[in-house]
Scaffold this motif. Sequence first.
Motif, PDB file in Angstrom:
ATOM      1  N   GLY A 277     -32.338  -8.791  56.737  1.00 26.95           N
ATOM      2  CA  GLY A 277     -33.580  -9.308  57.269  1.00 26.95           C
ATOM      3  C   GLY A 277     -33.423  -9.733  58.713  1.00 26.95           C
ATOM      4  O   GLY A 277     -34.253  -9.423  59.565  1.00 26.95           O
ATOM      5  N   SER A 278     -32.326 -10.426  58.973  1.00 28.50           N
ATOM      6  CA  SER A 278     -32.112 -10.920  60.332  1.00 28.50           C
ATOM      7  C   SER A 278     -31.765  -9.775  61.286  1.00 28.50           C
ATOM      8  O   SER A 278     -32.318  -9.686  62.385  1.00 28.50           O
ATOM      9  CB  SER A 278     -31.006 -11.962  60.313  1.00 28.50           C
ATOM     10  OG  SER A 278     -30.678 -12.335  61.605  1.00 28.50           O
ATOM     11  N   LEU A 279     -30.879  -8.892  60.855  1.00 32.29           N
ATOM     12  CA  LEU A 279     -30.501  -7.768  61.726  1.00 32.29           C
ATOM     13  C   LEU A 279     -31.712  -6.879  61.980  1.00 32.29           C
ATOM     14  O   LEU A 279     -31.892  -6.357  63.079  1.00 32.29           O
ATOM     15  CB  LEU A 279     -29.383  -6.949  61.076  1.00 32.29           C
ATOM     16  CG  LEU A 279     -28.035  -7.661  60.943  1.00 32.29           C
ATOM     17  CD1 LEU A 279     -27.066  -6.817  60.135  1.00 32.29           C
ATOM     18  CD2 LEU A 279     -27.454  -7.962  62.312  1.00 32.29           C
ATOM     19  N   GLY A 280     -32.559  -6.725  60.973  1.00 28.23           N
ATOM     20  CA  GLY A 280     -33.738  -5.884  61.103  1.00 28.23           C
ATOM     21  C   GLY A 280     -34.751  -6.434  62.093  1.00 28.23           C
ATOM     22  O   GLY A 280     -35.653  -5.734  62.528  1.00 28.23           O
ATOM     23  N   LEU A 281     -34.622  -7.728  62.430  1.00 22.71           N
ATOM     24  CA  LEU A 281     -35.514  -8.318  63.423  1.00 22.71           C
ATOM     25  C   LEU A 281     -34.908  -8.239  64.814  1.00 22.71           C
ATOM     26  O   LEU A 281     -35.450  -8.790  65.761  1.00 22.71           O
ATOM     27  CB  LEU A 281     -35.776  -9.777  63.083  1.00 22.71           C
ATOM     28  CG  LEU A 281     -36.704 -10.014  61.902  1.00 22.71           C
ATOM     29  CD1 LEU A 281     -36.678 -11.470  61.510  1.00 22.71           C
ATOM     30  CD2 LEU A 281     -38.112  -9.598  62.256  1.00 22.71           C
TER      31      LEU A 281
END
Lengths: 265, 489
Positions: free
Chosen positions: B374-378
Motif C-alpha cells: 500500500g505504501s510503496l504503491g503510493l
Amino acid sequence: MNEMPNFEQAKTMTESKISAKKVQVYYGDTHAIKDVDIEIQPRSVTAFIGPSGCGKSTFLRTLNRMNDTIDICRVEGSIKIDGENIYDPKVDPVQLRAKVGMVFQKPNPFPKSIYDNIAYGPRIHGLARSKSELDEIVASSLQKAGLWEEVKNRLDEPGTGMSGGQQQRLCIARAIAVSPEVILMDEPCSALDPIATAKVEELIDELRENFTIVIVTHSMQQAARVSQRTAFFHLGILVEEGLTQDIFTNPKDKRTQDYITGRFG
Amino acid sequence: MSLPYILIALLVLAAAGYIVGRGKALSSAGGDSRELHSLPGYYGWNVVVSILVPALLLLIAWLIIQPIVLDSQVSSKISEETIAASSLDLVMSDVVRVAEGLDLAVSKGAMSADTASSIRIELTDVRSRLGEIGVALGSEVTAETLRAAQTYRSISGTGLLLRSIVVLAAGLIGFAVAVLRTNKDFRARNVVETVVRYILIAAASIAILTTVGIVLSLIFNTVEFFRLYPAADFFFGLTWSPSFGGGSELGIVPLIWATMYISLIALAVAVPIGLFAAIYLSEYATPHVRAVAKPLLEILAGIPTIVYGLFALLTVGPLLMNLFGSGGALGVSWMSGASSVFTAGAVMGIMLIPFVSSLSDDIINAVPQAMRDGSLGLGATHSETVKQVILPAALPGIVGAILLAASRAIGETMIVVLGAGAAARLSMNPLEAMTTVTAKIVSQLTGDNDFASPEALVAFALGMTLFVVTLGLNIFALYIVRKYREQYD
C-alpha cells in the motif's frame, strides 16, 4: 520525454496513455508473461480478465513497477507511459508510483486515522504547503471517493475500524490524494459484498472522468459493467483486446468465447 | 515391592490392556473396524488410561501421605524429655538414619531380618555394627531411638506392602472395568481425548502453581523480615550497610537506584542497536545474509551471563579505565576502578541486543505485506515505508520486546557482580562502582549466616521487591501487546 511519434499508432487510434510492446515477465525460470502488446486509452476504464494464474495481475504490476519489490522478477520489453519508457534506468520507480497509483485486492488501510491515511501520500511527496491545503486535499479526495459524507465527522478514528467496502473506498481516496494520472486496481472488489461492490463500481465509473483506470477482475459481469475496453489473458498471453461490447458479444478468438461463456476458468 | 517394580508392573499391565481392549473391540464388531465407533487403537488406549490413571493417582497420594503418617506414628513414641534435650527434628533424623542403617545391614546380609527388628541396645553395640557396614552414626544409639527406628521400619515395611497391593489392585480393577465396557458402540475416542485434555491442563497448572509457590515462599520470609525491621526504613532508607553484628542500615534506595541506572544504560545500548539490526534483517537484508546473520546474532543470546561478566571485568572495564581513569587517554580522572555502572550497563546492553532484535524482527515480519504494498504503491520509498507504516504498525510489539528486555536487565546478576562492583552507593556518576538488588541478594545469602537475622532475611524482601517490579513490567508489556495487536489484520 521521448518525443518520437508513433505514426502507425496515431493513425489507428487516439494517443494512448500506456503503450506496452513485447513485454516479457520472468519469475526466476518461469516465463509468466509472453509478448504482450497493448495500448491503454486515457480517461477510460480498461479491464483485464482471464482465469486464475493467467498473468493479468502480474502484468498490471509491471505498469507501476511494483514487481521491482520481488527479487526474482525480471521484466523485458518496453512499457511507455505518455511516451516515456518506465523501465528506463533514468526513471525513479518511486516517482513513477506517485503518477501510477494502485489499489489492491484486499483493503489495506494503514493502522492510522482516516485523515492520516489520506494525508500519507501528500505528506511524503510534499504536495501541501500548509495544514489548510492538506485539509483541502484530504476533503476533496474523500469527496471524489464518495466517502466524505460518511466519515467527515470521524476523520480521527482509525481507518481499520471501517467496514470492508468503506476501507476499499478509503484506499481509493488515498490513491487519488497524490493526484495520479493512472490508477491500477487489482481485483478491488473481490473481498467485498455485493452492495459495497456496487458502490465501488459506481465510483470507478465516476473516476473515469479524471483518471486512466486499469482494473483486473475475476468477474466478467464487473468487466462488462465498468470498462470501455477489455483485454483477455490466458496462460501469460494477451489473447484478445478490444471494445468491451465486442469482446463480450462478438469475440474473435475461440478461447475468449469459451472463457466468457463459462466453458473454462 | 519397590517403586520401579510397581511402575514396571503397571506398564506391563497397561500394554496387556492395550492389546486386550483393542482385540475385544474388534471382535465385538466382527473384525470389521468400520463398524466401530472409534478407531481400534482408541479402545486400546481407553484400557491403558483406565489402568494407569487411578493406579498412578493412588501411588502419588500414597507417596505423599505415607511419610506424614509414619512421622506422626513414630514421633509419638519419643518421650518428652528426649525432645526437650534436643529437638524433635534432630531426634527424628537420628531415628530415620538408624532405620536406614538397619535396612542396609539386612540387605547386605550383615544382619538377619529378625535380628534387625529384635536387637536390643543392651545386648549389641548397634553403632559399631552399623559402622562396620559403612553407616556412620554421630552419637551413641539410645534404647529409645533404636525402638523408634524399629517401629519406623515395621510400619514403613507394612506400608510398602500395602502400597503395592492397593496400587496393583486399582490397576486391575481399572483393567476389568474398561474391558467390560468395551464394545463396538462405546465412545472410546471421546474418553481418550478427555484424558488428554486433563493431562494438558495438569501440565499448565504445574507451571502456574510453581509461580504461586515461589511467591508464597518469598512472602513468608518477607513478612518475617518486616517484623524485625521497619518497612519504612527499608523502602526509604538511603544507606545500605548491613553488619551481622547488629545495627545494620538496610535501605533499598541505593540498590534500586543502581538497578535502574544500569538497566537504563543497558537499554540505551540494546534498543537502538537491536532495533536497527532487526530493521536491517527483516527489511533490507537479502535472504542469504539473513539466513547467516540472524542465527549469528542469536548466538549472543546463548552465551552464559557469567561469560559476559568476565568480558566486563577483563575487557570493557580496563578499556574504560584507559579512557576515563587517572592518566587515561582523555586526561580526566572520573573513574577510580574498572568496575562501574557504565561497564556493567554497556555489557548488559550487548547481552540484550539479540533479545530486542530477535523479537522485533519477528514482529516486523508479522506486519502484513499488504501494508508495504500500500505504501510503496503510493510512491513512498522503502525507508519512508519502514518509518511511517511498518514501525508504527509494529510499535506495540516492539514496546513489548523492550519491556521484556528491561525485566531481563533488572533481574540480571552475574554481569553486575563482576562489572559494577559491590559497593552500595547513591551517585549520579555512571563511572562509579555501585551495586544492584540482585547482587546484594547473593551476598546476603551466601556464607554462614544466621537465617533468622534481618541481615539475611532482607534478601527475601529484596527478592520480593524485584519480583513485583519485573512482574509489573511483564504485565504491562503483555497489556501493551494485547491492546494494540489487532490494529492490523
